[in-house]
Design a protein around this motif. Structure first.
Motif, short mmCIF file in Angstrom:
data_model
loop_
_atom_site.label_atom_id
_atom_site.label_comp_id
_atom_site.label_asym_id
_atom_site.label_seq_id
_atom_site.Cartn_x
_atom_site.Cartn_y
_atom_site.Cartn_z
N GLY A 111 0.76 -1.25 -0.09
CA GLY A 111 -0.04 -0.10 -0.05
C GLY A 111 1.03 1.26 0.13
N ASP A 112 0.34 2.24 -0.60
CA ASP A 112 1.08 3.72 -0.61
C ASP A 112 1.54 4.33 0.62
N ASP A 113 1.00 3.80 1.77
CA ASP A 113 1.24 4.21 3.22
C ASP A 113 2.70 3.70 3.34
N TRP A 114 3.10 2.89 2.62
CA TRP A 114 4.48 2.55 2.78
C TRP A 114 5.43 2.98 1.63
N ALA A 115 4.92 3.92 1.01
CA ALA A 115 6.02 4.49 -0.22
C ALA A 115 7.27 4.65 0.11
N GLY A 116 8.10 3.98 -0.53
CA GLY A 116 9.56 4.27 -0.16
C GLY A 116 10.31 3.28 0.79
N LYS A 117 9.66 2.73 1.74
CA LYS A 117 10.18 1.81 2.85
C LYS A 117 10.54 0.54 2.31
N PHE A 118 10.08 0.04 1.16
CA PHE A 118 10.47 -1.16 0.44
C PHE A 118 11.50 -0.96 -0.58
N ASP A 119 11.76 0.27 -0.85
CA ASP A 119 12.93 0.42 -2.32
C ASP A 119 14.19 -0.22 -1.97
N CYS A 120 14.46 -0.63 -0.92
CA CYS A 120 15.70 -1.40 -0.59
C CYS A 120 15.56 -3.06 -1.42
#
Length: 133
Positions: A94-103
């Protein structure tokens, strides 16, 4: 060729927002894998157990026609291993996690989908708890 999509969630007090994100995730490929947080993982994150047991939540998710495979997510620290183990081509969150899984972009594509507006499991639980008996 099979395109494997993976997503993760608690899926407690199942609602239309859950269906929406799972259906949209499934459309990104042709095989949807869902990691369902265990009761112990939920307690470690939120200091409360889910309303429904992990067995019930996994049964609900596995019964959906858009879902091909379900597994228990035991640890947030094992995300990379889950992605590799399940041969994920795309991680959807979900977009509430945007950027947090880019790793994890070195392992697979990462996509953040908009959540269904005005629907939250936490809010639903609070509304139910506050209703007079």
């Amino acid at each position: 060729m099979q395109k494997r999509i993976i997503t993760f969630g608690t899926f407690d007090v199942f609602h239309v927002g859950h269906i929406n994100i799972l259906e949209r995730a499934a459309k990104l490929g042709n095989y949807l894998i869902v990691g369902v947080s265990t009761d112990a993982l939920n307690y470690s994150k939120k200091q409360r157990y889910p309303v429904y047991s992990e067995a019930d939540r996994m049964k609900i998710i596995s019964s959906l026609k858009c879902v091909d495979q379900v597994f228990a997510e035991h640890s947030l620290d094992l995300k990379r291993e889950y992605l590799i183990e399940h041969k994920a081509d795309v991680l959807v969150m979900g977009d509430d996690w945007a950027g947090k899984f880019d790793c994890f972009k070195d392992v697979c594509e990462v996509v953040y989908l908009p959540r269904t507006p005005s629907i939250s499991t936490t809010e639903i639980i609070e509304v139910v708890k506050s209703r007079p008996e």
